[in-house]
Design an enzyme around this catalytic site. Sequence first.
Site, PDB file in Angstrom:
ATOM      1  N   GLY A 261      12.438  -0.104  -0.803  1.00  0.00           N
ATOM      2  CA  GLY A 261      12.334   0.971  -1.782  1.00  0.00           C
ATOM      3  C   GLY A 261      12.005   2.290  -1.138  1.00  0.00           C
ATOM      4  O   GLY A 261      11.698   2.366   0.060  1.00  0.00           O
ATOM      5  N   GLN A 262      12.082   3.344  -1.963  1.00  0.00           N
ATOM      6  CA  GLN A 262      11.822   4.702  -1.503  1.00  0.00           C
ATOM      7  C   GLN A 262      11.064   5.443  -2.592  1.00  0.00           C
ATOM      8  O   GLN A 262      11.356   5.281  -3.783  1.00  0.00           O
ATOM      9  CB  GLN A 262      13.150   5.421  -1.201  1.00  0.00           C
ATOM     10  CG  GLN A 262      13.015   6.879  -0.804  1.00  0.00           C
ATOM     11  CD  GLN A 262      12.513   7.050   0.621  1.00  0.00           C
ATOM     12  OE1 GLN A 262      12.900   6.276   1.501  1.00  0.00           O
ATOM     13  NE2 GLN A 262      11.669   8.028   0.834  1.00  0.00           N
ATOM     14  N   GLY A 263      10.081   6.220  -2.213  1.00  0.00           N
ATOM     15  CA  GLY A 263       9.321   7.003  -3.181  1.00  0.00           C
ATOM     16  C   GLY A 263       8.816   8.271  -2.553  1.00  0.00           C
ATOM     17  O   GLY A 263       9.098   8.571  -1.381  1.00  0.00           O
ATOM     18  N   GLY A 264       8.052   9.032  -3.345  1.00  0.00           N
ATOM     19  CA  GLY A 264       7.504  10.272  -2.821  1.00  0.00           C
ATOM     20  C   GLY A 264       6.512  10.046  -1.695  1.00  0.00           C
ATOM     21  O   GLY A 264       6.290  10.922  -0.856  1.00  0.00           O
ATOM     22  N   PHE A 265       5.921   8.858  -1.653  1.00  0.00           N
ATOM     23  CA  PHE A 265       4.950   8.515  -0.610  1.00  0.00           C
ATOM     24  C   PHE A 265       5.623   8.185   0.711  1.00  0.00           C
ATOM     25  O   PHE A 265       5.013   8.251   1.771  1.00  0.00           O
ATOM     26  CB  PHE A 265       4.129   7.299  -1.053  1.00  0.00           C
ATOM     27  CG  PHE A 265       4.987   6.129  -1.454  1.00  0.00           C
ATOM     28  CD1 PHE A 265       5.515   5.278  -0.502  1.00  0.00           C
ATOM     29  CD2 PHE A 265       5.283   5.886  -2.785  1.00  0.00           C
ATOM     30  CE1 PHE A 265       6.320   4.207  -0.864  1.00  0.00           C
ATOM     31  CE2 PHE A 265       6.081   4.816  -3.161  1.00  0.00           C
ATOM     32  CZ  PHE A 265       6.603   3.980  -2.190  1.00  0.00           C
TER      33      PHE A 265
ATOM     34  N   ASP B 144      -4.250   5.035 -12.023  1.00  0.00           N
ATOM     35  CA  ASP B 144      -2.782   5.138 -12.014  1.00  0.00           C
ATOM     36  C   ASP B 144      -2.142   3.828 -12.469  1.00  0.00           C
ATOM     37  O   ASP B 144      -1.194   3.329 -11.853  1.00  0.00           O
ATOM     38  CB  ASP B 144      -2.283   5.529 -10.623  1.00  0.00           C
ATOM     39  CG  ASP B 144      -0.900   6.171 -10.662  1.00  0.00           C
ATOM     40  OD1 ASP B 144      -0.480   6.603 -11.763  1.00  0.00           O
ATOM     41  OD2 ASP B 144      -0.242   6.250  -9.611  1.00  0.00           O
TER      42      ASP B 144
ATOM     43  N   VAL C 265       9.430   1.731   1.882  1.00  0.00           N
ATOM     44  CA  VAL C 265       8.847   0.389   1.971  1.00  0.00           C
ATOM     45  C   VAL C 265       9.876  -0.537   2.608  1.00  0.00           C
ATOM     46  O   VAL C 265      11.044  -0.549   2.215  1.00  0.00           O
ATOM     47  CB  VAL C 265       8.443  -0.147   0.585  1.00  0.00           C
ATOM     48  CG1 VAL C 265       7.825  -1.537   0.719  1.00  0.00           C
ATOM     49  CG2 VAL C 265       7.458   0.797  -0.088  1.00  0.00           C
TER      50      VAL C 265
ATOM     51  N   LYS D  90       4.591  -0.291   3.861  1.00  0.00           N
ATOM     52  CA  LYS D  90       4.785   1.040   3.289  1.00  0.00           C
ATOM     53  C   LYS D  90       4.532   2.084   4.372  1.00  0.00           C
ATOM     54  O   LYS D  90       3.402   2.248   4.830  1.00  0.00           O
ATOM     55  CB  LYS D  90       3.838   1.264   2.105  1.00  0.00           C
ATOM     56  CG  LYS D  90       3.997   2.634   1.431  1.00  0.00           C
ATOM     57  CD  LYS D  90       2.848   2.949   0.500  1.00  0.00           C
ATOM     58  CE  LYS D  90       2.868   2.112  -0.748  1.00  0.00           C
ATOM     59  NZ  LYS D  90       1.822   2.568  -1.723  1.00  0.00           N
TER      60      LYS D  90
END
Length: 416
Positions: free
Chosen positions: A114-118, A232, A121, A135
């Site tokens: 996956g991909q996120g703003g952080f 959160d 992964v 991560k």
Amino acid sequence: MTTYDVIRHFHFEYDFLACLHDKRYRQSIFTFYVAAVIIIVLDITLLILVLLLIGRFLFAPLCVLSFLAYNLFKLIKPIDIVERFLQNQKALSPSRYTYNEIITITSNFKEKLGQGGFGSVYKGRIHGNFLVAVKMLGKSMGDGEDFINEVSTIGMIHHVNVVQLVGFCVEGSYRALVYEYMANGSLDKYIFNSNKANRFLNMEKLLEIAKSVAKGLHYLHQGCNMGILHFDIKPHNILLDHKFTPKISDFGLAKLHPKGHSLVSISAARGTIGYIAPELISRSFGTISHKSDVYSFGMLLMDMAGGRRHADLKADDSSQVYYPSWIYDKLKKMEMSKNFEIFEIDDLERKLCKVGLSCIQTRPIDRPSMINVLEMLEADVDSLQMPPKPFFSSSDPVSSIYFSMDYSESELSISL
């Protein structure tokens, strides 16, 4: 003296006494008894001397050795306890990995999950066959506060409904977090489908997941040495393992606080739009506490029940744009009519909605604790009271803030 010598000795004494007792040689019965007493006294004396010698040369060394062994055991035992404790701590605490080890674990970042703003992964393996999710944190993570929060909070938690932090990496500009691998990803992939017939998870399973998440949150609030506020809770941060057991993840915004203190001090609002409690935006609604997580959990329940996000801008009916408001009005009509069949809402969805509406009351004091939430989820739906209606319309203070914001699940950070 051998056994044979002892036998000969007693055999001689026996013959001697037999001779004295023989009528042919006996001079006096008195002489026989005197001789018998003397022989018995001598034998007893000899036996005592033998026992003393045995005790001196055998039992005494054994006693000394036993005493020394006991004291040695007492000396070694605390060391064993400490060593065992350290080994257990090493097994329970997250391990620190080098960046080269992270490359090996992920097979040079071969499989991206996956991909996120952080950051990104990646799937990996440690100890041969133990699957992990790595991560890799991007440079946008700031001064490292989120990283510290993650390691300091989740690193000491061991609960079936909280994701396990296996290890971490800090080397130069590289920062990584290594978690247990969750085969079925996050909950949001399975619930955002308003067509109930096409849902992958049925309402029974969703209720089971809701109870498990509630248990995890109760543990964070009351089960740890220090209370932990997550700040959160949302479907994206509820991960599912291969058996669809839910685990709370992403503690980047979490905060530790003493369990005896009801007031929590933070310098900026934190959370995700649509799940953030009103008091985190304005202190006029109340103080920040574990009830802020209860609010987010209530919004999570509404997601699970309705199968759509709180502000579904693509909804055909404008009255259904804000699901909690729409479902409240519908449940209220059901309560008044008592004819549930015409509303096409089953008991489990009603239960999730009633509990969710109780959790999203505007004032923190009006929300239940997580242990009360668990009791409500276990109870019969008809025994649950319909909660008061929170602020939902766009004319209300809280809702006006929500409706003016983008519902793209962006994280909120507002200086107060």
